[in-house]
Design a protein around this motif. Structure first.
Motif, short mmCIF file in Angstrom:
data_model
loop_
_atom_site.label_atom_id
_atom_site.label_comp_id
_atom_site.label_asym_id
_atom_site.label_seq_id
_atom_site.Cartn_x
_atom_site.Cartn_y
_atom_site.Cartn_z
N VAL A 1 -12.25 47.71 -2.45
CA VAL A 1 -10.81 47.95 -2.49
C VAL A 1 -10.21 48.06 -1.10
O VAL A 1 -8.99 48.11 -0.95
N GLU A 2 -11.05 48.08 -0.06
CA GLU A 2 -10.51 48.15 1.30
C GLU A 2 -9.67 46.92 1.62
O GLU A 2 -8.82 46.97 2.53
N TYR A 3 -9.88 45.81 0.90
CA TYR A 3 -9.06 44.62 1.09
C TYR A 3 -7.65 44.81 0.54
O TYR A 3 -6.77 44.01 0.83
N LEU A 4 -7.44 45.82 -0.26
CA LEU A 4 -6.16 46.03 -0.93
C LEU A 4 -5.33 47.14 -0.30
O LEU A 4 -4.18 47.32 -0.66
N ILE A 5 -5.93 47.90 0.63
CA ILE A 5 -5.30 49.15 1.12
C ILE A 5 -4.64 48.92 2.47
O ILE A 5 -5.18 48.23 3.35
N ILE A 6 -3.48 49.53 2.65
CA ILE A 6 -2.79 49.58 3.94
C ILE A 6 -2.57 51.06 4.26
O ILE A 6 -1.94 51.77 3.49
N ASP A 7 -3.11 51.52 5.37
CA ASP A 7 -2.97 52.94 5.70
C ASP A 7 -1.67 53.18 6.48
O ASP A 7 -1.21 52.34 7.24
N ILE A 8 -1.09 54.35 6.24
CA ILE A 8 0.18 54.74 6.86
C ILE A 8 0.02 56.15 7.43
O ILE A 8 -0.46 57.04 6.73
N THR A 9 0.42 56.35 8.65
CA THR A 9 0.32 57.68 9.25
C THR A 9 1.27 58.64 8.55
O THR A 9 2.42 58.30 8.24
N THR A 10 0.79 59.85 8.31
CA THR A 10 1.58 60.90 7.66
C THR A 10 1.72 62.07 8.63
O THR A 10 0.71 62.56 9.15
N THR A 11 2.93 62.51 8.87
CA THR A 11 3.17 63.49 9.93
C THR A 11 4.11 64.59 9.45
O THR A 11 4.76 64.50 8.41
N PHE A 12 4.17 65.66 10.28
CA PHE A 12 5.14 66.74 10.13
C PHE A 12 5.87 66.87 11.46
O PHE A 12 5.25 66.76 12.53
N PRO A 13 7.18 67.10 11.46
CA PRO A 13 7.92 67.16 12.74
C PRO A 13 7.64 68.45 13.50
O PRO A 13 7.31 69.49 12.92
N LYS A 14 7.77 68.39 14.82
CA LYS A 14 7.64 69.59 15.64
C LYS A 14 8.75 70.59 15.33
O LYS A 14 8.51 71.80 15.28
N ASP A 15 9.94 70.07 15.13
CA ASP A 15 11.08 70.91 14.75
C ASP A 15 11.38 70.67 13.28
O ASP A 15 11.89 69.59 12.91
N PRO A 16 11.06 71.63 12.40
CA PRO A 16 11.24 71.43 10.96
C PRO A 16 12.68 71.09 10.60
O PRO A 16 13.63 71.58 11.23
N GLN A 17 12.83 70.25 9.60
CA GLN A 17 14.13 69.88 9.07
C GLN A 17 14.23 70.40 7.64
O GLN A 17 13.21 70.53 6.95
N TYR A 18 15.45 70.68 7.20
CA TYR A 18 15.63 71.25 5.86
C TYR A 18 16.83 70.61 5.19
O TYR A 18 17.97 70.90 5.54
N THR A 19 16.56 69.72 4.25
CA THR A 19 17.65 69.23 3.40
C THR A 19 18.11 70.33 2.46
O THR A 19 19.29 70.46 2.17
N PHE A 20 17.13 71.14 1.98
CA PHE A 20 17.43 72.29 1.12
C PHE A 20 17.11 73.55 1.90
O PHE A 20 15.95 73.82 2.23
N SER A 21 18.16 74.32 2.21
CA SER A 21 18.05 75.39 3.20
C SER A 21 17.73 76.76 2.63
O SER A 21 17.67 77.74 3.36
#
Length: 626
Positions: free
Chosen positions: A463-483
């Motif tokens: 299945v490695e022929y089918l997979i595309i990896d994407i970096t997953t991150t968290f910001p240094k300065d948190p953001q809040y859509t819901f406060s």
């Protein structure tokens, strides 16, 4: 017969051959042209491509006008542009969408060119795609003090801007980028001398083409016209999403709480928005603002989704909040040492990163959320829907890994050609043809023990022929859509004693220390409860509050707070709150004070209007009956 000639006439609708004679007059010839093309309005015919030397209606013969056998003339209907340049419309928006239409750029811009072998489909692209299609996208470099020997206004090979798909530049980024962005890939297709004239984005199909009448239907017959081509799997060079970012750690922590308290795995849908990823040329980032957990049956080793009657309402609420479903997340965690909170590192090179079954599920979701694209005949190509796995990392801590599956995998899943292997999660299996279904041959290439490229039949398939990896991150300065700083119970967690009802709403409001009504109600799960609860659903009257949360408008929230609907909610909460209001909490917001005793007996709206029998507690709101 010697006087008979064939004259070709080219029009915007195609070319036609006009049979005539050398002795025909120009007037008679033009009548034949009008009849052949079915023209009832005025038109012009020119001898040259650049629309010069018009053939006028006159009594001169074609031989006198030097029109010979095989000549090409050019027809221009009335109202067509008289310039030799050709402007092509790139997109036509749906009338039902509020997004602005894509403006047609000049013909010199490679981003506005589309394959001219087919007409542009009427499709409304996502807002981020419209934005990136208008960007320059080139990678600008400063003058090199050692290699550049020209003036400040000059350019050379060492400082000339690079194209966004330049592989050498992407490979030297930190960290290196293995996949170019999708819009960089489009620039590569539509670049060059032909400006993408012969380029096209084709969606793969593994099904027999319908409408072939030269033979009996499968399995009695098949031909080369209707037979799908064999498929050789290749690692996809581009990806539709280049980064996944959670707005803050709280979103992930609340999701992981289910596993921490029950030991069972969990699945949820990611709601957020697509924005520009500026570190990657023409890149796209999926920003996650909230996670919705649908009804599911979970255990330590399995997950099973069940029908969700609230799915449409959740999507509707998210859209009014300016959010869309950007992906899904699931956990695969095994505790290693509960004393120090470590987890096992199970997904690695020696096992798998995504199992075949997970790839099939990801392909199913991506097919449900296809990517609108004006360069495809079908109006869609690929998907931006992402997959996130919460699993153990090399340091035995919880890591979030992002993936997508390739467009080839999407086609195999859509046409039901791919199966998982029972005893090897890292292997898939391409189905064999049967009397019910024809399946084309699927191949992949790998190296043998001598280092030679060898083609293998995909039975089984890594299945490695089918997979595309994407970096997953968290910001240094948190953001809040819901406060909201308080946590309202998350939906569908009854198994762990976390229930959404008016008692939990009263507790939530009474424990709030904020004096801002907008901050108190700015919780995704609280808004879902207000809309989807069966005692007093506010689906038709909560639009103003959703607008207030989306725009962070306190005045708008205060306006909605004065509505009759919220007054009724306050009355329900004050009756079941069970605690007196504190001076800094809910009572300070202007809401009614809760009764001193939680043993007050009364009938809720559901009990009153639905005529529910007088049981000890209401099944809908958990309130005691009078």
């Amino acid at each position: 017969m010697a006087d008979t000639i064939i004259v070709r006439v080219q029009s915007p609708d195609g070319m036609k051959k006009i049979a005539s004679t050398k002795r025909d007059t120009a007037t008679a010839f033009l009548k034949k042209v009008a009849k052949e093309f079915g023209l009832n309005s005025e038109f012009s015919v020119y001898l040259n491509r650049n629309k010069t030397e018009e053939l006028l209606s006159q009594n001169k013969t074609l031989s006198l006008l030097k029109i010979k056998h095989g000549d090409m003339l050019y027809l221009v209907p009335s109202g067509s542009p008289s310039t030799s340049g050709e402007v092509m419309d790139t997109a036509t928006p749906h009338t039902s969408s509020s997004l602005p239409p894509v403006s047609t750029a000049s013909s010199s811009s490679s981003s506005s060119m589309i394959p001219r072998s087919f007409s542009a489909p009427q499709v409304q692209e996502d807002e981020i795609d419209q934005y990136l299609s208008k960007q320059d996208g080139k990678i600008y470099r400063n003058k090199d003090p050692q290699l550049c020997h020209h003036g400040s206004l000059g350019k050379c090979v060492h400082c000339v801007p690079l194209e966004p798909f330049d592989e050498d530049y992407l490979n030297h980024l930190d960290p290196p980028v293995k996949h170019m962005s999708f819009h960089a890939y489009l620039r590569k297709l539509t670049g060059g001398a032909d400006k993408g004239k012969f380029a096209a984005l084709e969606n793969l199909s593994c099904k027999i083409k319908s409408g072939c009448e030269g033979h009996p239907p499968w399995p009695e017959g098949i031909c080369t016209k209707c037979q799908p081509s064999a498929l050789t799997l290749n690692r996809q060079k581009y990806r539709h999403v280049d980064n996944i970012m959670f707005e803050n750690h709280t979103i992930a922590d609340h999701f992981l709480d289910f596993w921490r308290k029950t030991g069972s795995q969990r699945m949820g849908y990611l709601y957020g928005r697509f924005t520009e990823k500026k570190d990657i040329p023409l890149g796209i980032r999926a920003e996650v603002a909230a996670i919705y957990e649908p009804p599911q049956n979970a255990s330590q080793n399995s997950l099973e989704l069940v029908d969700d009657p609230k799915a449409a309402a959740v999507d509707e609420i998210a859209a009014k909040l300016g959010l869309t479903k950007v992906g899904w997340i699931f956990s695969d965690l095994l505790s290693e040492d509960t004393r120090i909170g470590t987890v096992r590192y199970t997904r690695n090179n020696d096992s798998h990163y995504l199992s075949a079954e997970e790839c099939i599920t990801a392909g199913y979701f991506q097919n449900l959320h296809s990517n609108p694209c004006r360069l495809s005949r079908d109006g869609h190509f690929g998907s931006k829907f992402v997959t996130v796995v919460a699993t153990g990392g090399p340091d035995n801590q919880v890591h979030f890994e992002g993936y997508q599956v390739s467009n080839q995998c999407m086609a195999l899943v859509r046409d039901e050609c791919l199966l998982p292997c029972k005893d090897a999660p890292e292997l898939g299996y391409a189905k064999e043809s049967s009397s019910e279904q024809y399946v084309p041959d699927v191949f992949f290439k790998d190296k043998d023990k001598f280092g030679n490229d060898v083609t293998f039949l995909a039975r089984p398939l890594p299945v490695e022929y089918l997979i595309i990896d994407i970096t997953t991150t968290f910001p240094k300065d948190p953001q809040y859509t819901f406060s909201s700083t308080q946590r309202f119970p998350i939906e569908n967690r009854d198994i762990m004693g976390e229930t959404q009802n008016f008692h939990s709403l009263a507790t939530y409001l009474s424990q709030s220390t904020s004096t801002s009504f907008l901050e108190i109600v700015s919780d995704f799960h609280l808004l879902l409860f207000l809309v989807t609860n069966e005692v007093m659903p506010l689906r038709d009257s909560i639009g103003l509050l959703l607008d207030a949360v989306r725009t962070s408008d306190e005045d708008l929230a205060q306006t909605w707070k004065k509505s009759e609907q919220w007054a009724t909610i306050e009355q329900l909460c004050s009756t079941v709150g069970g605690q007196p209001s504190s001076s800094q909490g809910y009572g300070a917001m202007g809401g009614p004070s809760a009764p001193a005793s939680s043993s007050a007996m009364w009938s809720c709206l559901h009990c009153t209007f639905m005529n529910q029998p007088g049981t000890e507690h209401c099944e809908m709101c958990s309130l005691p009956h009078s």
